[in-house]
Design a protein around this motif. Structure first.
Motif, PDB file in Angstrom:
ATOM      1  N   VAL A  65     -16.558 -52.806  11.373  1.00  0.00           N
ATOM      2  CA  VAL A  65     -15.483 -52.861  10.367  1.00  0.00           C
ATOM      3  C   VAL A  65     -15.746 -51.836   9.265  1.00  0.00           C
ATOM      4  N   LEU A  66     -16.987 -51.810   8.776  1.00  0.00           N
ATOM      5  CA  LEU A  66     -17.317 -50.883   7.697  1.00  0.00           C
ATOM      6  C   LEU A  66     -17.243 -49.432   8.160  1.00  0.00           C
ATOM      7  N   GLU A  67     -17.631 -49.177   9.405  1.00  0.00           N
ATOM      8  CA  GLU A  67     -17.523 -47.815   9.922  1.00  0.00           C
ATOM      9  C   GLU A  67     -16.082 -47.319   9.811  1.00  0.00           C
ATOM     10  N   SER A  68     -15.135 -48.148  10.217  1.00  0.00           N
ATOM     11  CA  SER A  68     -13.729 -47.772  10.156  1.00  0.00           C
ATOM     12  C   SER A  68     -13.279 -47.540   8.710  1.00  0.00           C
ATOM     13  N   LEU A  69     -13.702 -48.419   7.810  1.00  0.00           N
ATOM     14  CA  LEU A  69     -13.317 -48.279   6.403  1.00  0.00           C
ATOM     15  C   LEU A  69     -13.901 -47.015   5.782  1.00  0.00           C
ATOM     16  N   ILE A  70     -15.144 -46.708   6.113  1.00  0.00           N
ATOM     17  CA  ILE A  70     -15.793 -45.497   5.591  1.00  0.00           C
ATOM     18  C   ILE A  70     -15.050 -44.260   6.083  1.00  0.00           C
ATOM     19  N   LYS A  71     -14.758 -44.214   7.374  1.00  0.00           N
ATOM     20  CA  LYS A  71     -14.100 -43.038   7.940  1.00  0.00           C
ATOM     21  C   LYS A  71     -12.699 -42.841   7.369  1.00  0.00           C
ATOM     22  N   ASP A  72     -12.044 -43.936   6.996  1.00  0.00           N
ATOM     23  CA  ASP A  72     -10.688 -43.857   6.448  1.00  0.00           C
ATOM     24  C   ASP A  72     -10.670 -43.436   4.978  1.00  0.00           C
ATOM     25  N   SER A  73     -11.792 -43.621   4.272  1.00  0.00           N
ATOM     26  CA  SER A  73     -11.758 -43.440   2.815  1.00  0.00           C
ATOM     27  C   SER A  73     -12.689 -42.355   2.284  1.00  0.00           C
ATOM     28  N   ALA A  74     -13.528 -41.779   3.127  1.00  0.00           N
ATOM     29  CA  ALA A  74     -14.558 -40.864   2.637  1.00  0.00           C
ATOM     30  C   ALA A  74     -14.553 -39.551   3.413  1.00  0.00           C
ATOM     31  N   ASP A  75     -15.232 -38.554   2.862  1.00  0.00           N
ATOM     32  CA  ASP A  75     -15.541 -37.329   3.601  1.00  0.00           C
ATOM     33  C   ASP A  75     -16.859 -37.595   4.317  1.00  0.00           C
ATOM     34  N   SER A 140     -23.875 -44.749  -1.006  1.00  0.00           N
ATOM     35  CA  SER A 140     -23.580 -43.556  -0.205  1.00  0.00           C
ATOM     36  C   SER A 140     -24.546 -43.438   0.971  1.00  0.00           C
ATOM     37  N   ILE A 141     -25.827 -43.700   0.721  1.00  0.00           N
ATOM     38  CA  ILE A 141     -26.805 -43.658   1.817  1.00  0.00           C
ATOM     39  C   ILE A 141     -26.555 -44.807   2.782  1.00  0.00           C
ATOM     40  N   ALA A 142     -26.208 -45.979   2.251  1.00  0.00           N
ATOM     41  CA  ALA A 142     -25.892 -47.118   3.122  1.00  0.00           C
ATOM     42  C   ALA A 142     -24.727 -46.772   4.046  1.00  0.00           C
ATOM     43  N   ALA A 143     -23.708 -46.129   3.498  1.00  0.00           N
ATOM     44  CA  ALA A 143     -22.563 -45.728   4.318  1.00  0.00           C
ATOM     45  C   ALA A 143     -22.997 -44.765   5.415  1.00  0.00           C
ATOM     46  N   ALA A 144     -23.881 -43.827   5.068  1.00  0.00           N
ATOM     47  CA  ALA A 144     -24.379 -42.880   6.065  1.00  0.00           C
ATOM     48  C   ALA A 144     -25.188 -43.593   7.144  1.00  0.00           C
ATOM     49  N   SER A 145     -25.963 -44.583   6.742  1.00  0.00           N
ATOM     50  CA  SER A 145     -26.766 -45.310   7.727  1.00  0.00           C
ATOM     51  C   SER A 145     -25.882 -46.057   8.720  1.00  0.00           C
ATOM     52  N   ILE A 146     -24.756 -46.571   8.252  1.00  0.00           N
ATOM     53  CA  ILE A 146     -23.826 -47.295   9.129  1.00  0.00           C
ATOM     54  C   ILE A 146     -23.199 -46.343  10.144  1.00  0.00           C
ATOM     55  N   LEU A 147     -22.723 -45.188   9.675  1.00  0.00           N
ATOM     56  CA  LEU A 147     -22.097 -44.239  10.596  1.00  0.00           C
ATOM     57  C   LEU A 147     -23.100 -43.725  11.619  1.00  0.00           C
ATOM     58  N   ALA A 148     -24.318 -43.427  11.169  1.00  0.00           N
ATOM     59  CA  ALA A 148     -25.330 -42.901  12.089  1.00  0.00           C
ATOM     60  C   ALA A 148     -25.704 -43.932  13.148  1.00  0.00           C
TER      61      ALA A 148
END
Length: 211
Positions: A65-75, A140-148
């Protein structure tokens, strides 16, 4: 008291006049096979998804869920360094290479980077700081860890279909007992890291698998 990632590192950078803050993290330093994957994320301060945290502390469903939200709202950008690069450079340098590739892949260059860990990639040419245990301290790092993690887990599921029997769809290539047993029974695949001791030991023949 449980620590939750917040925006304090980013806020401190913004207060110094820096405007595009990227969080960077990698996944896959410990596995015996597959690439190492890194992500870079520049969050929109007005659209930070709720519940960002170290990817290891989140359920698979919540990460998705968070991956989708991050991709929709961030660079954002996800990049990797290959098994061949890991074996040639070593895992630390390959991790840093993947990080630099992720940063370079952002739509616009950041002017400050928050890197998870205690060492910065030597090739970085922008302002940066290392944040120890940053995936549990910076959103920001947490978001990167989720995508990775999401990207690498999918990749390992795909590789598990190409090379069945090693359990990569469950162990993501880490040296579990099932994975080590499969190495002895099925042998080494082209995506195993030959510079890692358990794989190197098998190649040397007759040496026990230990880390």
């Amino acid at each position: 008291m449980t620590q939750i990632p917040d925006f304090s590192f980013e806020r401190a950078a913004l207060s110094r006049g820096l405007t595009r803050i990227a969080g960077v993290d990698e996944v896959g330093r410990g596995p015996l096979c597959g690439p190492v994957v890194a992500a870079a994320v520049v969050l929109d301060p007005a659209r930070i998804p709720e519940g960002l945290n170290d990817s290891k502390k989140l359920s698979p469903k919540r990460r998705a869920v968070l991956e989708s939200l991050i991709k929709d709202s961030a660079d954002w950008c996800v990049a990797e360094a290959s098994v061949a690069e890991i074996d040639t450079l070593n895992i630390l340098q390959a991790s840093h290479l993947a990080m630099c590739r992720a940063i370079a892949g952002l739509r616009r260059p950041p002017d400050h980077v928050l890197v998870d860990g205690n060492r910065l990639p030597k090739a970085l040419t922008v302002s940066a700081e290392a944040v120890v245990k940053g995936d549990g301290r910076s959103v920001s790092i947490a978001a990167a860890s989720i995508l990775a993690k999401e990207a690498r887990d999918r990749l390992m599921v795909d590789l598990a279909q190409q090379y069945p029997g090693y359990g990569w769809e469950k162990n993501a290539g880490y040296p579990t007992q099932d994975h080590l047993r499969a190495l002895l029974n099925l042998g080494i695949t082209p995506v195993h890291r030959r510079s890692f001791r358990p794989i190197h030991n098998i190649l040397c023949q007759g040496v026990s698998i230990t880390r």
